[in-house]
Write a protein that holds these residues in place. Structure first.
Motif, short mmCIF file in Angstrom:
data_model
loop_
_atom_site.label_atom_id
_atom_site.label_comp_id
_atom_site.label_asym_id
_atom_site.label_seq_id
_atom_site.Cartn_x
_atom_site.Cartn_y
_atom_site.Cartn_z
N GLU A 196 0.01 4.26 -17.97
CA GLU A 196 0.61 5.34 -18.78
C GLU A 196 1.64 4.80 -19.78
O GLU A 196 1.98 5.47 -20.73
CB GLU A 196 1.30 6.37 -17.87
N LEU A 197 2.15 3.61 -19.52
CA LEU A 197 3.22 3.03 -20.33
C LEU A 197 2.64 1.94 -21.22
O LEU A 197 2.61 0.78 -20.84
CB LEU A 197 4.32 2.47 -19.43
N ASP A 198 2.21 2.31 -22.39
CA ASP A 198 1.58 1.37 -23.31
C ASP A 198 2.63 0.52 -24.00
O ASP A 198 3.50 1.04 -24.70
CB ASP A 198 0.74 2.14 -24.34
N GLY A 199 2.57 -0.78 -23.80
CA GLY A 199 3.52 -1.68 -24.44
C GLY A 199 4.24 -2.59 -23.46
O GLY A 199 5.14 -3.33 -23.85
N ILE A 200 3.84 -2.55 -22.20
CA ILE A 200 4.42 -3.46 -21.20
C ILE A 200 3.97 -4.88 -21.53
O ILE A 200 2.80 -5.13 -21.77
CB ILE A 200 3.93 -3.09 -19.78
N GLN A 201 4.90 -5.82 -21.54
CA GLN A 201 4.55 -7.20 -21.88
C GLN A 201 4.54 -8.13 -20.68
O GLN A 201 3.79 -9.10 -20.65
CB GLN A 201 5.51 -7.70 -22.97
N PHE A 202 5.38 -7.86 -19.70
CA PHE A 202 5.45 -8.70 -18.51
C PHE A 202 5.65 -7.80 -17.30
O PHE A 202 6.19 -6.71 -17.41
CB PHE A 202 6.61 -9.70 -18.59
N GLU A 203 5.22 -8.33 -16.15
CA GLU A 203 5.38 -7.57 -14.92
C GLU A 203 6.01 -8.45 -13.86
O GLU A 203 5.70 -9.64 -13.75
CB GLU A 203 4.01 -7.09 -14.43
N LEU A 204 6.92 -7.86 -13.09
CA LEU A 204 7.55 -8.53 -11.96
C LEU A 204 7.45 -7.62 -10.75
O LEU A 204 7.56 -6.40 -10.88
CB LEU A 204 9.04 -8.77 -12.22
N SER A 235 15.79 -12.32 -10.46
CA SER A 235 17.03 -12.81 -11.06
C SER A 235 16.88 -12.92 -12.57
O SER A 235 15.76 -13.00 -13.09
CB SER A 235 17.40 -14.17 -10.47
N LEU A 236 17.99 -12.97 -13.26
CA LEU A 236 17.97 -13.09 -14.71
C LEU A 236 17.27 -14.38 -15.14
O LEU A 236 16.54 -14.40 -16.13
CB LEU A 236 19.40 -13.05 -15.26
N ASP A 237 17.43 -15.45 -14.37
CA ASP A 237 16.75 -16.72 -14.68
C ASP A 237 15.23 -16.55 -14.65
O ASP A 237 14.52 -17.11 -15.48
CB ASP A 237 17.18 -17.82 -13.71
N ILE A 238 14.73 -15.81 -13.67
CA ILE A 238 13.29 -15.58 -13.57
C ILE A 238 12.80 -14.76 -14.78
O ILE A 238 11.78 -15.08 -15.39
CB ILE A 238 12.92 -14.87 -12.24
N VAL A 239 13.54 -13.73 -15.13
CA VAL A 239 13.18 -12.91 -16.28
C VAL A 239 13.17 -13.77 -17.56
O VAL A 239 12.22 -13.71 -18.34
CB VAL A 239 14.14 -11.70 -16.43
N LYS A 240 14.20 -14.58 -17.74
CA LYS A 240 14.26 -15.45 -18.92
C LYS A 240 13.07 -16.40 -18.97
O LYS A 240 12.46 -16.59 -20.02
CB LYS A 240 15.55 -16.28 -18.91
N SER A 241 12.73 -17.00 -17.83
CA SER A 241 11.64 -17.98 -17.82
C SER A 241 10.30 -17.32 -18.12
O SER A 241 9.43 -17.93 -18.73
CB SER A 241 11.58 -18.71 -16.48
N ARG A 242 10.12 -16.07 -17.73
CA ARG A 242 8.88 -15.35 -18.02
C ARG A 242 8.80 -14.95 -19.49
O ARG A 242 7.73 -14.95 -20.08
CB ARG A 242 8.78 -14.09 -17.15
N ALA A 243 9.94 -14.60 -20.08
CA ALA A 243 9.96 -14.09 -21.44
C ALA A 243 9.77 -15.17 -22.50
O ALA A 243 9.17 -14.94 -23.54
CB ALA A 243 11.26 -13.34 -21.70
N ILE A 244 10.30 -16.35 -22.22
CA ILE A 244 10.30 -17.40 -23.25
C ILE A 244 8.99 -18.16 -23.28
O ILE A 244 8.33 -18.38 -22.38
CB ILE A 244 11.50 -18.35 -23.03
#
Length: 137
Positions: free
Chosen positions: A111-119, A128-137
């Protein structure tokens, strides 16, 4: 509209808030909960909120879905933003609740069009913020 597999409906406000987060950047995060066989808005965090504000807003013993708009700067010094879909199912939540969230996740995420990553996380260290950063970059 109910999902045949889980019987779960998604309230229109969920799609509206997500759309505002994605297009207008009105929010940093939105959390969602399942109540009465329906996914509804739980909490919204304004654009000034941090990742720590977001993680602190999650209950310690209940499941939630969430979207978080993560801003970062690339190695080339370019400002970027990625939208994360997070399934929060702490070990301390009830087994039935975990099963309902697991069986409804894919339907809700569609239903949410535009999700780029999933955790998926069962304790704070898994998101953790480190995990989010590593997935995004």
């Amino acid at each position: 509209m109910a999902n045949a597999a889980s019987g779960m409906a998604v309230h229109d406000d969920c799609k509206l808030r997500f759309s505002e987060l994605k297009a207008k950047r009105n929010y940093r995060f939105v959390t969602f909960k399942i109540e009465d066989q329906q996914v509804i808005i739980d909490k919204v965090g304004g654009p000034d909120k941090s990742y720590e504000d977001f993680t602190n807003s999650l209950p310690v013993d209940e499941c939630r879905y969430a979207v978080f708009d993560f801003d970062f700067t690339t190695d080339e010094n370019v400002q970027k933003s990625k939208i994360f879909f997070i399934t929060w199912c702490p070990d301390t939540s009830k087994v039935r609740m975990k099963m309902v969230y697991a069986s409804s996740k894919d339907r809700f995420k569609r239903e949410l069009d535009g999700i780029q990553f999933e955790l998926q996380a069962t304790d704070p260290s898994e998101m953790s913020l480190d995990i989010v950063k590593s997935r995004a970059i």
